[in-house]
Design an enzyme around this catalytic site. Structure first.
Site, mmCIF file in Angstrom:
data_model
loop_
_atom_site.group_PDB
_atom_site.id
_atom_site.type_symbol
_atom_site.label_atom_id
_atom_site.label_comp_id
_atom_site.label_asym_id
_atom_site.label_seq_id
_atom_site.Cartn_x
_atom_site.Cartn_y
_atom_site.Cartn_z
ATOM 1 N N HIS A 39 0.834 -1.199 0.000
ATOM 2 C CA HIS A 39 0.000 0.000 0.000
ATOM 3 C C HIS A 39 0.869 1.250 0.000
ATOM 4 C CE1 HIS A 39 -2.280 -3.323 1.744
ATOM 5 N NE2 HIS A 39 -3.372 -2.722 1.323
ATOM 6 N N GLY A 127 -3.863 -3.804 11.345
ATOM 7 C CA GLY A 127 -4.298 -4.248 10.021
ATOM 8 C C GLY A 127 -5.807 -4.331 10.013
ATOM 9 N N ASP A 168 -9.243 6.801 7.253
ATOM 10 C CA ASP A 168 -10.708 6.821 7.154
ATOM 11 C C ASP A 168 -11.298 5.493 7.631
ATOM 12 O OD1 ASP A 168 -11.119 9.430 5.874
ATOM 13 O OD2 ASP A 168 -10.097 8.539 4.159
ATOM 14 N N GLY A 169 -10.673 4.413 7.173
ATOM 15 C CA GLY A 169 -11.192 3.091 7.523
ATOM 16 C C GLY A 169 -11.234 2.886 9.029
ATOM 17 N N ASN A 198 -7.696 11.586 3.972
ATOM 18 C CA ASN A 198 -7.368 11.703 2.541
ATOM 19 C C ASN A 198 -8.564 11.495 1.614
ATOM 20 O OD1 ASN A 198 -7.723 8.902 2.280
ATOM 21 N ND2 ASN A 198 -5.531 8.455 2.464
ATOM 22 N N HIS A 274 -4.105 3.207 -3.410
ATOM 23 C CA HIS A 274 -4.275 2.604 -2.078
ATOM 24 C C HIS A 274 -3.500 1.302 -1.883
ATOM 25 C CE1 HIS A 274 -6.101 0.792 1.444
ATOM 26 N NE2 HIS A 274 -6.274 -0.276 0.703
ATOM 27 N N GLU A 423 -18.166 -4.275 23.685
ATOM 28 C CA GLU A 423 -17.300 -5.450 23.833
ATOM 29 C C GLU A 423 -16.075 -5.379 22.925
ATOM 30 O OE1 GLU A 423 -20.557 -5.566 23.220
ATOM 31 O OE2 GLU A 423 -21.470 -6.482 24.989
ATOM 32 N N HIS A 473 -22.475 -17.388 31.863
ATOM 33 C CA HIS A 473 -23.680 -17.834 31.152
ATOM 34 C C HIS A 473 -23.241 -18.692 29.955
ATOM 35 C CE1 HIS A 473 -24.830 -14.580 33.720
ATOM 36 N NE2 HIS A 473 -26.112 -14.694 33.432
ATOM 37 N N ASP A 481 -33.338 -16.720 29.017
ATOM 38 C CA ASP A 481 -33.105 -15.668 28.026
ATOM 39 C C ASP A 481 -33.164 -16.200 26.590
ATOM 40 O OD1 ASP A 481 -33.032 -13.423 29.565
ATOM 41 O OD2 ASP A 481 -30.861 -13.481 29.903
ATOM 42 N N HIS A 485 -29.176 -15.719 23.741
ATOM 43 C CA HIS A 485 -28.219 -15.586 24.836
ATOM 44 C C HIS A 485 -27.545 -16.911 25.197
ATOM 45 C CE1 HIS A 485 -29.939 -11.678 25.117
ATOM 46 N NE2 HIS A 485 -29.390 -11.387 26.285
HETATM 47 C C1 LIG Z 1 -11.645 -4.525 9.706
HETATM 48 C C2 LIG Z 1 -11.102 -4.373 8.324
HETATM 49 N N1 LIG Z 1 -11.930 -4.418 7.278
HETATM 50 C C3 LIG Z 1 -11.453 -4.315 6.020
HETATM 51 C C4 LIG Z 1 -10.122 -4.176 5.793
HETATM 52 C C5 LIG Z 1 -9.577 -4.125 4.371
HETATM 53 N N2 LIG Z 1 -9.097 -2.758 4.098
HETATM 54 C C6 LIG Z 1 -7.821 -2.432 4.171
HETATM 55 S S1 LIG Z 1 -7.560 -0.793 3.986
HETATM 56 C C7 LIG Z 1 -9.188 -0.513 3.743
HETATM 57 C C8 LIG Z 1 -9.759 0.859 3.580
HETATM 58 C C9 LIG Z 1 -8.829 1.826 3.014
HETATM 59 O O1 LIG Z 1 -9.229 3.128 3.256
HETATM 60 P P1 LIG Z 1 -8.459 4.026 4.294
HETATM 61 O O2 LIG Z 1 -8.598 3.462 5.630
HETATM 62 O O3 LIG Z 1 -8.946 5.408 4.088
HETATM 63 O O4 LIG Z 1 -6.938 3.902 3.879
HETATM 64 P P2 LIG Z 1 -6.228 4.619 2.673
HETATM 65 O O5 LIG Z 1 -7.065 4.376 1.466
HETATM 66 O O6 LIG Z 1 -6.151 6.037 3.027
HETATM 67 O O7 LIG Z 1 -4.915 3.954 2.575
HETATM 68 C C10 LIG Z 1 -9.906 -1.696 3.820
HETATM 69 C C11 LIG Z 1 -11.372 -1.788 3.618
HETATM 70 C C12 LIG Z 1 -9.277 -4.147 6.911
HETATM 71 N N3 LIG Z 1 -7.957 -4.033 6.818
HETATM 72 N N4 LIG Z 1 -9.795 -4.208 8.158
#
Ligand SMILES: Cc1ncc(C[n+]2csc(CCOP(=O)(O)OP(=O)(O)O)c2C)c(N)n1
Length: 699
Positions: A39, A127, A168-169, A198, A274, A423, A473, A481, A485
């Site tokens: 990446h 990750g 963002d993610g 970004n 990306h 959780e 539980h 429940d 549950h």
């Molecule tokens: C929980 C989870 N879901 C999905 C992914 C797969 N994945 C890797 S990066 C990404 C999104 C990329 O967007 P962003 O976080 O904005 O990173 P950028 O594009 O700026 O590198 C995804 C969906 C992951 N790593 N973790």
């Protein structure tokens, strides 16, 4: 795509800062290009803000990555790890250039996402998006908790920041709200998050999915929020970091408007930057556009390296200064200083487990969650590093340590944590606390909801983190429940996580032994799976094998050898051990000699020698397994003469005892199924009780 105007901000001749930032950028670009995998976009866009942090504020010593009072840095957007590896190399960690050249290759210390323990300076495995942010919350909690415990007037022994870089993610994932909310509520002023804003994720623009006002969201959580519009403006970012550090009462979010793939003529600001190499031609064009030599690749200009490597002297000075302060602290507070060393090393005091309770049948039937609560009370007073709580279920999970206060802004020495109904964040915060070191973190919820915290549990196992889970539980036996549950598939689910030790004790005494295992296990998580319902207490004078047997995972609770061997082995876990004992008696009445093997932990049992396992489960003796959970997994014990009383459907709402009976968890059924395994066609085997049971579920 036309090069963005942002490219114009890099003008020749470059300043030293620009040279250093481009060094990071192109190391990352070259790493991904050579691996033809990875990446590049996030490192290219975030290099300047990472540089601003690492160059201007981060307190770290490349020659001692474990120094306790270092600042923590987590790259929550772990996919951008080429940036982190570049930083670690240039600042002088033990990560030679060859390792960067081996990015993502077998045996390298530069795996595809940062892995804790594999690369010096990597503070957390990241990750799975969002987890790193919540780890940071856990680390920041650990910092204030340890500061409250160890700092004394004139002695600031624990005094560092936790920095997290998110994408963002990370902020889209729900865990960012869970953990952001906790961080704001707890006023974690030493948590500082840099956000690579970004506007791009994998499928394209964030306009597709992510349009709320993130700043307002975090402000509402109680965070200080700042925005920096120019991603390469090191001074402004450094100033924002300075402001964040001055804000002692709130965590900080600094959104920097970065540009994914910064500098790439055709890929900047697009999703194409990306997750794949730029391509040979685009790398050439990018270097040309940024006035960077096309070759050699992995170029580190001398001035840049010299500047970066000042981190070594700076870090060593900072550590030496801290060590001299620690010495002064130790002179005045010798016992406390020794305690600090002990907990940082996850050592245990002598005799920590002497005199733990031995329960007797006279204590009356007791749920294993209640027994666990009693053990926590005792261990909690002996081990001040135990800190944890529950996801709003403490009255049910029995996880509080009475008299030790709630961890809250007004009482940072409090050790009972209220995670709220969060959780996933709870699991990741526990991981952060363990990664920080100095604490034994634990957290509880209903067993069925462990599914909500599976991602951090998986990471705890992957990273061998000593985190303890208290899941109550534990089966359909929890009753009214109903199926939502009642856990069914959770046991096999957790057991299947490599490195996770799952213990499902059969009674109060096995629960004590299980806690001994959990506290004694310095590496790797332990899940204690406990009943809501009362169970008889096994008499230690009759079942003396319990204390030594539980750590082995499975052991002979009671035997009926004829010529050295039983006719059948009944393996049971948790509450079903009592059914096995009763079933054994019914079998004895029909002339069948059964051995009862209690198997609180299949994981621990599987780790024993072949000889031991053969001794407990002789190859040629038929087996009946009884467990109120999915039968999947027990097949590894199975041969032609094996049966399992388990559950391969969901549960039902009714009083627990009744549900258990309907699903075949009765002594009579144990007896009948045992006869079936033995192919005992004898009519009138004395198993039956007044009302014959129909067997549901699977066996
Ligand atoms: C929980 C989870 N879901 C999905 C992914 C797969 N994945 C890797 S990066 C990404 C999104 C990329 O967007 P962003 O976080 O904005 O990173 P950028 O594009 O700026 O590198 C995804 C969906 C992951 N790593 N973790």
């Amino acid at each position: 795509m036309a090069p963005s105007a942002a490219l114009a901000t890099i003008a020749a001749p470059p300043t030293l800062d620009e040279l250093c930032i481009n060094t990071l950028r192109f190391l990352a670009v070259d790493m991904v290009q050579k691996a033809n995998s990875g990446h590049p976009g996030l490192p290219m866009g975030s290099a300047a803000m990472a540089y601003a942090l690492w160059d201007r504020s981060l307190k770290f010593n490349p020659r001692d990555p474990h120094w306790p009072d270092r600042d923590r840095f987590i790259l929550s957007a772990g996919h951008g790890c080429a940036l982190l590896y570049a930083l670690l190399h240039v600042t002088g960690f033990d990560l030679p250039l060859e390792e960067l050249q081996m990015f993502r290759q077998w045996g390298s210390r530069t795996p595809g996402h940062p892995e804790y323990g594999k690369t010096p300076g990597v503070e957390a495995t990241t990750g799975p998006l969002g987890q790193g942010l919540a780890n940071g919350v856990g680390m920041a909690i650990a910092e204030v908790a340890l500061a409250a415990r160890f700092n004394r007037p004139g002695h600031q022994i624990v005094d560092h920041y936790t920095y997290v870089l998110v994408s963002d993610g990370d902020l889209e994932e729900g865990i960012s709200s869970e953990s952001g909310s906790i961080a704001g509520h707890q006023h974690l002023g030493k948590l500082i998050v840099l956000y690579a804003d970004n506007h791009i994720t994998i499928e394209g623009s964030t306009e597709l999915t992510f349009t709320e006002d993130r700043m307002a969201r975090f402000a509402a959580f109680g965070w200080q929020v700042q925005r920096v519009e120019q991603s390469n403006d090191v001074e402004t970012i450094a100033l924002a970091l300075e402001n964040a550090r001055k804000e002692t009462n709130r965590p900080s979010l600094i959104a920097v408007r970065t540009h994914i793939g910064f500098g790439s003529p055709h890929k900047q600001d697009t999703a194409a930057a990306h997750g794949e190499a730029l391509g040979v031609e685009e790398v050439r064009l990018t270097k040309e556009a940024m006035d960077w030599p096309a070759s050699p690749s992995f170029l580190i200009p001398e001035e840049a390296l010299e500047h970066f490597r000042r981190a070594v002297a700076r870090g060593s000075d900072a550590q030496v200064e801290w060590e001299s302060r620690f010495k002064a602290f130790a002179q005045e507070h010798a016992a406390l200083a020794a305690e600090f060393d002990r907990v940082i090393d996850r050592g245990l005091p002598n005799d920590w487990d002497i005199g733990l309770p031995a329960f007797a049948p006279a204590d009356g039937p007791m749920a294993t969650r209640v027994a666990s609560g009693k053990v926590i009370e005792i261990l909690g007073t002996r081990l001040p590093e135990m800190m944890g709580g529950s996801a709003d279920l403490a009255p049910s999970t029995h996880t509080n340590i009475d008299g030790t206060g709630n961890f809250e802004p007004e009482d940072l020495a409090g050790r009972n944590m209220h995670f709220g109904i969060r959780e996933n964040a709870m699991g990741a915060i526990l991981n952060g606390m363990a990664l920080h070191s100095g604490l034994i973190p634990y957290g509880g919820t209903f067993f069925v909801f462990c599914d909500y915290m599976r991602p951090p549990m998986r990471l705890a196992a992957m990273n061998s983190l000593p985190v303890i889970y208290i899941f109550t539980h534990d089966s359909i036996g929890m009753g009214e429940d109903g199926p939502t549950h009642q856990p069914v598939e959770q046991l096999v689910g957790l057991r299947s996580i490599p490195g996770m030790v799952v213990l499902r004790p059969a009674d109060a005494n096995e629960t004590v032994a299980a806690w001994r295992v959990a506290i004694g296990r310095k590496e790797g998580p332990v899940a204690l799976v406990l009943t809501r319902q009362n169970l008889p207490v096994l008499d230690l004078s009759l079942y003396s094998a319990i204390p030594a047997g539980v750590p082995l995972g499975g052991y002979i609770l009671i035997d009926s050898p004829v010529n050295g061997q039983p006719d059948i082995v009944l393996i049971a876990t948790g509450s079903e051990v009592h059914l096995a004992l009763e079933g054994r008696e019914r079998l004895a009445a029909g002339g069948v000699h059964a051995r009862v093997v209690s198997m609180p932990s299949t994981n621990l049992f599987a780790a024993q020698s072949d000889d031991y396992r053969e001794k407990i489960l002789p190859t040629n003796v038929p087996i009946l397994v009884i467990e109120a959970g999915s039968p999947v997994g027990w097949q590894s014990f199975v041969g032609p003469r094996v049966a399992i009383i388990g559950i391969d459907t969901f549960g039902s709402s009714a009083p627990g005892q009744e549900v258990m009976e309907h699903y075949g968890f009765t002594a009579e059924n144990v007896c009948r199924q045992a006869h079936r395994v033995l192919d005992n066609k004898k009519e009138g085997a004395p198993c039956a009780s007044e009302s014959p049971q129909t067997m549901e579920g699977s066996f």
